[in-house]
Design a protein around this motif. Structure first.
Motif, short mmCIF file in Angstrom:
data_model
loop_
_atom_site.label_atom_id
_atom_site.label_comp_id
_atom_site.label_asym_id
_atom_site.label_seq_id
_atom_site.Cartn_x
_atom_site.Cartn_y
_atom_site.Cartn_z
N VAL A 108 -53.62 7.72 -26.92
CA VAL A 108 -54.54 8.87 -26.97
C VAL A 108 -54.96 9.34 -25.58
CG1 VAL A 108 -55.39 8.49 -29.31
CG2 VAL A 108 -56.46 7.26 -27.40
N TRP A 109 -54.32 8.81 -24.53
CA TRP A 109 -54.62 9.24 -23.17
C TRP A 109 -53.38 9.73 -22.43
CZ3 TRP A 109 -59.65 9.38 -21.39
CH2 TRP A 109 -60.60 8.69 -22.16
N LEU A 110 -52.30 9.98 -23.13
CA LEU A 110 -51.06 10.40 -22.48
C LEU A 110 -51.18 11.79 -21.87
CD1 LEU A 110 -48.36 9.31 -25.11
CD2 LEU A 110 -48.92 8.17 -22.94
N PRO A 111 -50.45 12.05 -20.78
CA PRO A 111 -50.32 13.44 -20.31
C PRO A 111 -49.68 14.28 -21.42
CG PRO A 111 -49.48 11.88 -18.68
CD PRO A 111 -49.74 11.09 -19.92
N PRO A 112 -50.07 15.53 -21.55
CA PRO A 112 -49.59 16.37 -22.67
C PRO A 112 -48.08 16.41 -22.82
CG PRO A 112 -51.36 17.48 -21.51
CD PRO A 112 -51.04 16.25 -20.70
N GLU A 113 -47.35 16.40 -21.71
CA GLU A 113 -45.89 16.54 -21.78
C GLU A 113 -45.20 15.32 -22.37
OE1 GLU A 113 -46.83 15.06 -17.56
OE2 GLU A 113 -47.69 16.48 -19.02
N LEU A 114 -45.91 14.20 -22.52
CA LEU A 114 -45.29 13.00 -23.06
C LEU A 114 -45.45 12.87 -24.57
CD1 LEU A 114 -46.07 10.29 -20.35
CD2 LEU A 114 -44.01 11.66 -20.67
N TYR A 115 -46.20 13.77 -25.19
CA TYR A 115 -46.30 13.75 -26.66
C TYR A 115 -45.08 14.41 -27.27
CZ TYR A 115 -51.16 12.22 -26.41
OH TYR A 115 -52.30 11.50 -26.17
N GLU A 116 -44.52 13.75 -28.28
CA GLU A 116 -43.37 14.30 -29.01
C GLU A 116 -43.78 14.80 -30.40
OE1 GLU A 116 -39.63 11.91 -27.17
OE2 GLU A 116 -40.85 10.79 -28.60
N VAL A 117 -44.84 14.22 -30.95
CA VAL A 117 -45.45 14.70 -32.19
C VAL A 117 -46.94 14.76 -31.94
CG1 VAL A 117 -45.88 14.28 -34.64
CG2 VAL A 117 -43.66 13.67 -33.65
N ARG A 118 -47.56 15.91 -32.24
CA ARG A 118 -49.00 16.05 -32.03
C ARG A 118 -49.54 17.01 -33.08
NH1 ARG A 118 -51.95 16.95 -26.12
NH2 ARG A 118 -54.10 17.06 -26.91
N THR A 119 -50.05 16.46 -34.17
CA THR A 119 -50.56 17.26 -35.28
C THR A 119 -52.05 17.52 -35.08
OG1 THR A 119 -51.15 15.33 -36.60
CG2 THR A 119 -48.88 16.15 -36.81
N SER A 120 -52.62 18.33 -35.97
CA SER A 120 -54.06 18.61 -35.87
C SER A 120 -54.89 17.35 -36.08
CB SER A 120 -54.45 19.69 -36.90
OG SER A 120 -54.14 19.26 -38.22
N LEU A 121 -54.47 16.48 -36.98
CA LEU A 121 -55.18 15.22 -37.17
C LEU A 121 -55.01 14.31 -35.96
CD1 LEU A 121 -54.42 14.58 -40.94
CD2 LEU A 121 -56.69 14.88 -39.95
N GLY A 122 -53.85 14.36 -35.34
CA GLY A 122 -53.65 13.61 -34.10
C GLY A 122 -54.57 14.11 -33.00
N ASN A 123 -54.73 15.42 -32.92
CA ASN A 123 -55.64 15.99 -31.93
C ASN A 123 -57.08 15.56 -32.18
OD1 ASN A 123 -53.78 17.37 -30.32
ND2 ASN A 123 -53.82 19.18 -31.64
N GLU A 124 -57.46 15.47 -33.45
CA GLU A 124 -58.82 15.01 -33.77
C GLU A 124 -59.04 13.58 -33.27
OE1 GLU A 124 -60.16 15.46 -37.77
OE2 GLU A 124 -59.19 17.41 -38.01
N LEU A 125 -58.00 12.75 -33.37
CA LEU A 125 -58.13 11.38 -32.88
C LEU A 125 -58.28 11.36 -31.36
CD1 LEU A 125 -58.10 8.37 -33.57
CD2 LEU A 125 -55.60 8.43 -33.34
N ILE A 126 -57.51 12.19 -30.68
CA ILE A 126 -57.65 12.29 -29.22
C ILE A 126 -59.07 12.72 -28.86
CG2 ILE A 126 -56.89 13.58 -27.19
CD1 ILE A 126 -54.08 13.65 -28.46
N ASP A 127 -59.63 13.61 -29.64
CA ASP A 127 -60.99 14.11 -29.36
C ASP A 127 -62.06 13.02 -29.44
OD1 ASP A 127 -60.02 16.66 -28.93
OD2 ASP A 127 -60.50 17.38 -30.95
N ILE A 128 -61.83 11.99 -30.28
CA ILE A 128 -62.85 10.94 -30.44
C ILE A 128 -62.48 9.66 -29.69
CG2 ILE A 128 -63.57 11.85 -32.68
CD1 ILE A 128 -62.12 9.37 -33.92
#
Length: 238
Positions: A81-101
């Motif tokens: 949940v701390w990766l640079p954006p370019e290293l994500y290969e799958v990033r869903t809205s629920l995944g984004n919510e997890l990054i937010d918390i």
């Protein structure tokens, strides 16, 4: 044939490539999280909570297991949940919510214990393997353990004192040089660095709370379960 893993919510490239420490022969390590279909949580048999693949290397944890590991301060799962954006290969809205918390999952004692604990494990492996003089492979492994020991200490202290985690190291050559030094001189060359960081944890005050916010993690889990329950009801509607 590999089983298809449904509902992957977040996945990315981790490990040496993410840290900036990969060499010519390094593998790409991938880590991700998935949600099991809602109906499988109510059957006779509990579904698998992890899937580990090789060639290429990929580990996927079910969302509840990932949260439990993250709440314990586990360094390996936390980096997802701390990766640079370019290293994500799958990033869903629920995944984004997890990054937010992500910061709410942290606590001072668990971060300290986990990162120093993992670093100490790397040191024990160095001690058990000797000075690396027996083979080129042993020397290579010792250098790798030393690099990860230094990285874990640095990242753990950063997370402990700032509440932030920088995945990519500032000066990769410094880590490679340290790895070669330890591979040449033996485990004792790593002992001062480990002691230095243990003292730094004692000396610095953490910005993190005493306990992680389990309610935030559980609320996110409930949103994940509700999402796939609603999807199930839609599928079964006459």
């Amino acid at each position: 044939m590999r089983p298809a893993i449904p509902h992957v919510l977040l996945s990315g490239i981790v490990g040496s490539t993410a840290y900036g420490l990969a060499g010519p022969g390094s593998d790409f390590d991938r880590l991700g999280i998935y949600a099991v279909p809602t109906e499988q949580l109510h059957g006779l048999h509990w579904p698998s909570e992890s899937h580990v693949f090789t060639e290429p290397d990929r580990t996927l944890h079910e969302v509840a297991k990932w949260c439990r590991l993250a709440l314990g301060g586990n360094p390996t799962v936390m980096e997802l949940v701390w990766l640079p954006p370019e290293l994500y290969e799958v990033r869903t809205s629920l995944g984004n919510e997890l990054i937010d918390i992500r910061r709410s999952l942290l606590s001072a004692k668990r971060v300290r214990d986990a990162y120093l604990g993992y670093a100490t494990q790397q040191f024990r492996r160095l001690e058990n393997r000797g000075d690396g003089s027996f083979s080129a492979d042993t020397r290579k492994r010792n250098a790798k353990h030393a690099r990860h020991l230094k990285r874990l200490c640095h990242q753990g202290l950063e997370l402990y004192t700032t509440g932030r985690l920088t995945i990519r190291v500032d000066d990769p050559q410094e880590y490679h040089d340290f790895g070669e030094q330890v591979a040449t001189e033996g485990a004792d060359a790593a002992r001062p660095l480990l002691a230095e960081y243990e003292a730094a944890f004692d000396r610095n005050r953490s910005v993190l709370p005493g306990q992680p916010d389990e309610t935030a993690a559980e609320a996110w889990l409930f949103r994940v379960r509700a999402h796939f329950y609603d999807r199930l009801r839609t599928q079964d509607a006459p």
